[in-house]
Design an enzyme around this catalytic site. Structure first.
Site, mmCIF file in Angstrom:
data_model
loop_
_atom_site.group_PDB
_atom_site.id
_atom_site.type_symbol
_atom_site.label_atom_id
_atom_site.label_comp_id
_atom_site.label_asym_id
_atom_site.label_seq_id
_atom_site.Cartn_x
_atom_site.Cartn_y
_atom_site.Cartn_z
ATOM 1 N N LYS A 1 -12.665 4.622 4.292
ATOM 2 C CA LYS A 1 -11.656 4.461 5.355
ATOM 3 C C LYS A 1 -10.306 4.409 4.633
ATOM 4 C CE LYS A 1 -9.022 2.026 7.312
ATOM 5 N NZ LYS A 1 -7.531 2.288 7.406
ATOM 6 N N GLU B 1 -8.866 -5.217 -5.203
ATOM 7 C CA GLU B 1 -7.686 -4.952 -6.024
ATOM 8 C C GLU B 1 -6.508 -5.260 -5.109
ATOM 9 O OE1 GLU B 1 -4.707 -3.876 -7.408
ATOM 10 O OE2 GLU B 1 -5.229 -1.758 -7.463
ATOM 11 N N CYS C 1 1.400 -1.807 -7.139
ATOM 12 C CA CYS C 1 0.918 -3.192 -7.210
ATOM 13 C C CYS C 1 1.110 -3.785 -8.601
ATOM 14 C CB CYS C 1 -0.540 -3.279 -6.783
ATOM 15 S SG CYS C 1 -1.566 -2.003 -7.494
ATOM 16 N N GLU D 1 5.015 -10.654 -3.387
ATOM 17 C CA GLU D 1 5.040 -9.225 -3.671
ATOM 18 C C GLU D 1 5.969 -8.548 -2.660
ATOM 19 O OE1 GLU D 1 1.350 -6.968 -3.031
ATOM 20 O OE2 GLU D 1 1.821 -5.935 -4.892
HETATM 21 P P1 NAP Z 1 -3.200 -3.585 4.044
HETATM 22 O O1 NAP Z 1 -2.931 -3.932 5.457
HETATM 23 O O2 NAP Z 1 -3.881 -4.561 3.189
HETATM 24 O O3 NAP Z 1 -3.956 -2.182 4.046
HETATM 25 C C1 NAP Z 1 -4.861 -1.709 3.066
HETATM 26 C C2 NAP Z 1 -6.035 -1.025 3.740
HETATM 27 O O4 NAP Z 1 -6.802 -1.986 4.490
HETATM 28 C C3 NAP Z 1 -5.622 0.040 4.751
HETATM 29 O O5 NAP Z 1 -6.580 1.074 4.750
HETATM 30 C C4 NAP Z 1 -5.674 -0.743 6.037
HETATM 31 O O6 NAP Z 1 -5.751 0.051 7.189
HETATM 32 C C5 NAP Z 1 -6.909 -1.581 5.843
HETATM 33 N N1 NAP Z 1 -6.993 -2.750 6.705
HETATM 34 C C6 NAP Z 1 -5.972 -3.429 7.300
HETATM 35 N N2 NAP Z 1 -6.467 -4.462 8.023
HETATM 36 C C7 NAP Z 1 -7.809 -4.444 7.899
HETATM 37 C C8 NAP Z 1 -8.876 -5.240 8.405
HETATM 38 N N3 NAP Z 1 -8.642 -6.278 9.208
HETATM 39 N N4 NAP Z 1 -10.140 -4.931 8.061
HETATM 40 C C9 NAP Z 1 -10.397 -3.885 7.245
HETATM 41 N N5 NAP Z 1 -9.435 -3.082 6.749
HETATM 42 C C10 NAP Z 1 -8.156 -3.359 7.058
HETATM 43 O O7 NAP Z 1 -1.861 -3.209 3.360
HETATM 44 P P2 NAP Z 1 -0.610 -2.527 4.076
HETATM 45 O O8 NAP Z 1 -0.318 -3.068 5.423
HETATM 46 O O9 NAP Z 1 -0.850 -1.089 4.010
HETATM 47 O O10 NAP Z 1 0.525 -3.015 3.085
HETATM 48 C C11 NAP Z 1 0.994 -4.357 3.187
HETATM 49 C C12 NAP Z 1 1.191 -4.989 1.836
HETATM 50 O O11 NAP Z 1 0.019 -4.883 1.041
HETATM 51 C C13 NAP Z 1 2.255 -4.342 0.976
HETATM 52 O O12 NAP Z 1 3.533 -4.780 1.292
HETATM 53 C C14 NAP Z 1 1.828 -4.776 -0.391
HETATM 54 O O13 NAP Z 1 2.291 -6.063 -0.669
HETATM 55 C C15 NAP Z 1 0.345 -4.809 -0.314
HETATM 56 N N6 NAP Z 1 -0.276 -3.596 -0.892
HETATM 57 C C16 NAP Z 1 -0.869 -3.695 -2.102
HETATM 58 C C17 NAP Z 1 -1.452 -2.588 -2.658
HETATM 59 C C18 NAP Z 1 -2.107 -2.615 -3.977
HETATM 60 O O14 NAP Z 1 -2.309 -1.566 -4.574
HETATM 61 N N7 NAP Z 1 -2.516 -3.743 -4.489
HETATM 62 C C19 NAP Z 1 -1.436 -1.377 -1.983
HETATM 63 C C20 NAP Z 1 -0.848 -1.309 -0.729
HETATM 64 C C21 NAP Z 1 -0.286 -2.438 -0.199
HETATM 65 P P3 NAP Z 1 -4.364 0.540 7.875
HETATM 66 O O15 NAP Z 1 -3.825 1.570 6.983
HETATM 67 O O16 NAP Z 1 -4.760 1.055 9.192
HETATM 68 O O17 NAP Z 1 -3.478 -0.675 7.979
#
Ligand code: NAP
Ligand code: MG
Length: 464
Positions: free
Chosen positions: A170, A245, A279, A371
């Protein structure tokens, strides 16, 4: 690329069970570029069933056969290099040269590394009177973010496939198109039906359905700590393996004996790369108090070279831009001093944020603890090495970091005391075979290389 209407399940592009669509937007000009299906629980269910049915056959293949498929996958990705780069530029906004050199070439290298590793990896070992077999964990659910969209997919799916696992992916809703390109490459490489499956959709719908599905054996997630915590609770309660991660707030520690100019310039480049959406970015620069003002002036000059719309792309979405601007305003409110950039939009169109450098940052400020995921650097002064170490280790995160010193041994001695999974010594290059992952709340488990393969393997011991 032309988006597929369906989901890649059981070696076919199948229509989704609902009419809901996700609109993909180019963050550089805010224009829609296509739509993909928003998968429902039923789509996830079909994909997990296909992966379960495929598992016994794929798990039983010889490593050489899996190596041949993965080499084919690498070649199919390499043949799409330009299309991958253009697609990531369109859906993430990264400047095209960066998309080519990093978003396309890095995952091609990582995919190739697993074809090579399968040639030498020992799937059994002798321990006294035992033979230990390394066996695939089973059906892997993979949930990936948008920041390095293809790399994050490859870093999970390819080692899982190499181990003999089957996969349901996903991808992030903001960058689903490059995930479709990955599925095309898997198809071309001739993987059997059900071995790899793609369900596009929203995190709280398709993502959550995958996390909760009784048919998965493991969940591998990259993204925010908040979502990672939820996923770990659900998967842990089902007593299944989880790999996480998560976020980072890495320290770039410049010791007094270092080449200050080089350390600051490389440090600024590291933070501005990919618009700060990395990240492992070194978002806290730690400088000795006697060199502090010099370092701040150097960093401000360096940051000014990162012109939005030229060397720096936009953030992925309006939501992320607003989040990052909010952090910049918070930094000012808490008393930090802006020496480059600021919260105002640098361009009329696109989700751009100005490359921003904060001085006079203290360790407990929000901008030094959370972050930010944008092009924002905080520079903190330290009194002595003990103080630098306290500040470096003083967050909940521990993903990466850097140490600079005149002498390698001095830098290594400091790095060994840092609570973090990766440290670059005097500008050491990224190594796609080195284990990548976090201490503390930056995660659980490791990706890349042999350690990344081991995540997807169980041990079975037979005694003789
Ligand atoms: P996120 O919400 O954690 O999204 C990561 C993945 O998880 C996406 O595929 C997302 O789908 C999915 N997801 C979201 N809610 C979920 C749930 N309840 N159950 C299962 N899967 C779920 O991250 P984001 O909103 O894209 O970014 C927010 C913050 O995350 C950033 O500001 C940053 O701080 C952090 N981030 C960290 C990394 C890293 O490499 N460590 C990468 C990206 C972001 P959707 O795309 O539909 O939301
Ligand atoms: Mg999200």
């Amino acid at each position: 690329m032309k988006p597929h209407d369906g989901m890649y399940i059981d070696r076919a592009w199948r229509p989704a069970t609902t009419p809901d669509r996700i609109e993909v937007v180019n963050p550089a000009d805010e224009q829609p570029i296509g739509t993909v299906p928003a998968g429902a629980r039923e789509d996830v269910d079909a994909a997990v069933h296909a992966a379960r049915a495929a598992f016994p056959g794929w798990a039983a293949t010889a490593p050489a056969e899996r190596a041949a498929r993965i080499a084919g996958l690498r070649d199919a990705l390499a043949a799409r290099r330009d299309e991958i780069a253009e697609t990531v530029t369109a859906e993430l906004g990264a400047p095209l040269p960066f998309s080519q050199a990093v978003h396309a070439d890095l995952p091609i290298t990582v995919a190739g590394s697993y074809a090579d590793l399968l040639g030498t990896y020992a799937f059994e070992e002798k321990v006294g009177n035992s033979t230990v077999y390394l066996e695939p964990v089973g059906v892997v659910g993979a949930i990936t973010p948008w920041n390095y969209p293809l790399h994050q997919i490859v870093a999970k799916a390819v080692p899982a496939l190499a181990a003999g696992c089957t996969v349901v992916l996903k991808p992030a809703e903001d960058t689903p198109l490059v995930a479709q390109l990955f599925a095309e490459a898997v198809h071309e490489a001739g993987f059997p039906p059900g071995v790899f499956n793609l369900v596009t959709g929203l995190g709280p719908v398709a993502g959550q359905a995958l996390v909760e599905h009784p048919g998965i054996d493991m969940l591998s997630f990259t993204g925010s700590t908040a979502v990672g915590r939820l996923i770990a609770a659900t998967v842990g309660a089902a007593v299944k393996r989880v790999a996480l991660e998560l976020g980072g707030k890495s320290a770039n520690v410049i010791l007094p004996s270092a080449d200050l100019g080089r350390a600051v310039n490389v440090g600024v480049a590291n933070v501005m790369s990919n618009s700060g959406q990395t990240c492992s970015a070194w978002t806290r620069m730690l400088v000795h108090q006697d060199q502090y003002e010099e370092a701040v002036a150097l960093a401000a000059t360096a940051a000014a070279k990162y012109v939005p719309g030229e060397r720096v792309g936009p953030l992925v979405s309006a939501k992320q831009r607003e989040r990052v601007r909010g952090y910049i305003e918070q930094g000012v409110k808490e008393g930090a001093r802006i020496v480059a950039g600021g919260a105002e939009a640098p361009l009329d169109q696109g989700y751009y944020v100005s490359p921003t450098v904060f001085a006079d940052v203290t360790p407990h400020m929000t901008i030094a603890q959370e972050e930010i995921f944008g092009p924002v650097l905080s520079i903190l002064p330290y009194e002595d090495e003990a103080d630098a170490l306290r500040i470096a280790n003083g967050t909940v995160y521990g993903l990466a970091g850097a140490v600079w010193a005149g002498d390698t041994d001095e830098a290594v001695a400091f790095a060994r005391r840092m609570d973090t999974g990766q440290v670059d010594i005097n500008g050491g290059r990224f190594n796609p075979l080195a284990p990548f992952g976090g201490y503390k709340q930056s995660g659980v488990g490791r990706e890349l290389g042999a350690h990344g393969l081991a995540e997807y393997l169980h041990t079975k011991s037979l005694q003789f």
